[in-house]
Design an enzyme around this catalytic site. Structure first.
Site, PDB file in Angstrom:
ATOM      1  N   ASP A  62      -8.057  -8.023   9.030  1.00 56.83           N
ATOM      2  CA  ASP A  62      -7.577  -6.799   8.390  1.00 56.83           C
ATOM      3  C   ASP A  62      -7.606  -5.614   9.343  1.00 56.83           C
ATOM      4  OD1 ASP A  62      -7.241  -7.971   5.862  1.00 56.83           O
ATOM      5  OD2 ASP A  62      -9.364  -7.772   5.445  1.00 56.83           O
ATOM      6  N   ASP A  73       0.798  -1.240   0.000  1.00 61.22           N
ATOM      7  CA  ASP A  73       0.000   0.000   0.000  1.00 61.22           C
ATOM      8  C   ASP A  73       0.824   1.281   0.000  1.00 61.22           C
ATOM      9  OD1 ASP A  73      -2.193  -1.619   0.067  1.00 61.22           O
ATOM     10  OD2 ASP A  73      -2.720  -1.223   2.139  1.00 61.22           O
TER      11      ASP A  73
END
Length: 747
Positions: free
Chosen positions: A380, A158
């Site tokens: 997550d 990311d």
């Protein structure tokens, strides 16, 4: 598993094109143990599911180095050396690949909260990243005894994608230079080790698939690669879909260029004009762009298939026959998320393709392997705020009750009851196995029935009491599989249950003694004997405080930071109060110009080149206000002057429906550097800017003012700075014709 330590390089080899070809992959016995425990927990009620779990317990998964403490091992598991030694023990005649995730950049995950990290986006944070994180990892991987292991390093999920699309976010603006320098440093260190293979994270099709996003991303990848010592050779490939659930393919939507009744199917609300419907589309698109940008044709792709199967009873079996576009898409797509941006513990997801090298049938994608970078079953992010010591925040994208603006107002579709990121999430793992595609055959050996009760809880003690409640806590029980919770009883009646070792019993009578016991239980229904009893009494009275009439102390040490042409940042030392300070008001003279709940505030909207005097007052919940702090005087910066005729502006757009993406290039055509710039123009047709990057954007009706960031304020003679923004229009997107830079006209 018996672990061995090798003292000399065994099976050392040269750097190969595809490290996965002809190799096995490392199986993390800690993940296997978690799967085995989960299978045991469900065996009594769902033996088929238990067998499916055991059928995949020996699949290879990546090892995440998500903080400095993970290198040597912490509460979450053993360190990197343990896994390297275990990989050596598993290695047979064929090569073996150990998947390791490098994930600890300063200011990590600047556009999210659930996976924020331990290092701040500061120079000090970057120094720690280099010296306390990357250097020890590189030193360990370079040891001769591990030369026979092919180490595949996923580089900072990311990070670079955020720099490609989310530069309107202040946290990403702050993190940007540390991301680039940190990734460059990691690549330089790891590429120098012959048996290490670097795969840079490239997000997924639902993030970078659009034309503008893809071009920005590839340019970022090129910029970082060319900043390394080895250039393009420092990156072996790219990994997509890391910890995400975007499908490998959309079998019933194979051609994103098709139309339905004259309407392009990619214009649907789910795909939002993105041509790349799945990861095969994105990897093929990405490969073509990378090679065109200068990367060698040998660059390879990995796809994380750990959670993108989308099987189960809700998986479509054919293309929809509906003539209504939204219905056609909803009935045809296998991706059942509420929105392609929904990334956190998505309900309905399933395990995808099992890890394998050089998957056949995807020539244009140049795949090195399918891998499980995100171990199935690891959360997550938490569904609600859970305090932790890992720097991980609470992101509302993980809250199933939240309708997110990032998802066009839709609910997140996240599973409830999730722990913080990286922790085992039983509900999610059961769903992933149930919905796997391809389906997992129930070939695992089912565990025996659990008949052993947990041990008795000990050390039952009382904590805080109120008029109607008593808090109790105890020492955890042990079990042959795992304790799932505890029942608290009073007088033989269960008065509460807890999954942890504490509980507050409520609804009690005032000034009354109660006796409690606790029993542990497990998933098979076994219950322990009762703990030793505890007697505790509720409170007899509650003192009600009188009205608060004491004002907070005055703030001290008021100082001004670095000013801009229109803003002055202020900081001060916190005030004290007999109850508590709730905030501060900032004054310029006698006029209040802002409020803050912290000990800092930036006063904006000021006139350039002007002196201002500020004071700060503290306030509390009762409305008491302190006397003013000592005053501080600060002067805003003077707007730089650019001589007429010394700049050139190039403005271009990519339009669609009611939206557009603009690219603006500002060239210094003069002979002296421009230090600090402010671009002005007016939209001629009512357009508006929705978000931008690489600059600060201010609008006053049609008039637009765009000023530099701290890192791109200087434009050397003959040089160009590029910025961009997304905007909307009402059918006409006429180009602005008059531009000024620092008040002077540009050609």
């Amino acid at each position: 598993m018996i672990l061995g330590t090798t003292t000399a390089a065994v099976g050392a080899e040269g750097h190969v094109d595809n490290p996965y070809a002809g190799a096995t992959q490392y199986v993390n016995d800690k993940w296997s143990a978690a799967v085995t425990a989960e299978a045991a927990a469900v065996a009594a009620t769902n033996p088929t599911l238990a067998a499916q779990m055991l059928a995949i317990k020996d699949q290879p998964t990546a090892v995440w180095m998500d903080r400095i403490g993970a290198i040597n091992g912490n509460v979450d598991g053993p360190g990197l050396k343990y896994h390297l030694d275990a990989a050596l023990a598993q290695k047979g005649a064929a090569p073996i690949v150990l998947n390791v995730v490098i994930y600890n950049l300063p200011g990590r995950d600047c556009y999210a909260l659930a996976s924020n990290g331990e290092l701040p986006a500061t120079a000090a944070g970057l120094t720690r990243y280099k010296t306390e994180y990357i250097d020890p990892i590189a030193e360990l991987l370079a040891k001769p005894e591990y030369a026979g292991i092919r180490i595949s390093a996923t580089i900072e999920p990311d990070s670079l994608p955020n720099l490609s699309t989310n530069m309107s976010e202040p946290a990403c603006q702050t993190s940007a230079p540390y991301y680039k320098e940190g990734v460059t440093y990691a690549l330089d260190k790891l590429h120098a080790i012959t048996n290490v293979y670097t795969y840079v994270d490239a997000a997924h099709s639902g993030w970078l698939g659009w034309e503008n996003n893809a071009s920005h991303a590839v340019q970022t990848f090129v910029d970082v690669a060319t900043s390394t010592k080895a250039g393009f050779a420092s990156i072996d490939g790219f990994v997509t879909n890391t910890a995400n659930s975007t499908p490998l393919t959309e079998p019933y939507l194979p051609d994103s260029t098709l139309s339905l009744s004259g309407t392009p199917i990619r214009s649907s609300s789910f795909y939002e004009w993105n041509f790349d419907f799945d990861e095969i589309d994105w990897t093929a698109n990405l490969y073509t762009r990378l090679v065109a940008g200068g990367f060698p044709s040998t660059v390879g792709m990995l796809i994380d298939t750990s959670r993108n199967g989308w099987g189960g009873p809700n998986r479509p079996t054919a293309t929809s026959t509906s003539s209504v576009l939204e219905t056609y898409i909803a009935e045809s797509k296998v991706d059942k998320r509420t929105h392609r941006g929904a990334w956190c513990n998505p309900a309905g997801a399933g395990i995808g393709e099992r890890p394998q090298a050089t998957p056949a049938g995807y020539t244009s994608s140049h795949l090195d392997a399918f891998v499980w970078i995100k171990p199935p079953g690891e959360s997550d992010g938490s569904s609600s705020l859970i305090p932790n010591d890992e720097g991980k925040g609470f992101d509302r994208m993980c809250d199933p009750t939240f309708s997110s603006p990032k998802l066009s107002g839709k609910l997140t579709g996240a599973l409830p009851g999730a722990p913080v990121s990286g922790k085992w999430f039983s509900t999610q793992f059961q769903q992933l196995v149930t919905n796997a595609y391809p389906a997992i055959p129930a070939t695992g050996t089912q565990p025996p029935a659990d008949t052993v009760a947990p041990s008795v809880p000990t050390n039952l003690v009382a904590g805080a009491t109120t008029l109607s409640s008593i808090a109790v806590s105890w020492t955890a029980s042990t079990d042959n599989v795992a304790v799932t919770g505890y029942d608290i009883s009073s007088g033989g009646v269960v008065v509460g249950s807890s999954p942890t070792t504490s509980f507050t019993v409520a609804g009690l009578a005032t000034d009354t003694a109660y006796t409690f016991t606790v029993r542990a239980k497990d998933a098979a229904g076994n219950v322990s004997a009762a703990s030793a009893p505890l007697t505790a009494r509720t409170a007899t009275d509650v003192v009600i405080p009188g009205p608060d009439t004491v004002a907070p102390t005055a703030p001290t040490n008021l100082v001004a930071g670095t000013t801009t042409t229109s803003a002055v940042p202020l900081t001060w030392t916190a005030s004290t109060d007999n109850v508590g300070v709730t905030g501060y008001d900032v004054y310029s003279g006698t006029t209040k110009v802002g409020s803050s709940t912290t000990t800092s505030h930036t006063v904006t909207g000021l006139t350039a080149g002007t002196s201002y005097t500020f004071t700060v007052r503290a306030k509390d919940a009762a409305g008491n206000v302190s006397v003013p702090s000592a005053a501080v005087t600060a002067t805003t910066q003077t707007v730089p002057v650019t001589p007429a005729g010394s700049c050139q502006v190039t403005y271009s757009t990519n339009d669609w429906n009611s939206g557009f993406t603009a690219t603006v290039k500002i060239k210094n055509t003069g002979t002296a550097a421009i230090n600090g710039w402010s671009l002005g123009f007016a939209f001629p047709a009512g357009q508006t800017i929705t978000n931008g990057w690489s600059a600060v954007y201010t609008a006053a009706g049609a008039a637009q003012t765009i000023t530099n960031q701290s890192w791109n304020g200087t434009i050397a003679a003959g040089q160009t700075v590029e910025i961009g923004f997304n905007g909307s229009h009402t059918g006409t997107n006429t180009r602005p014709t008059a531009f000024t830079l620092n008040g002077a006209a540009c050609s």
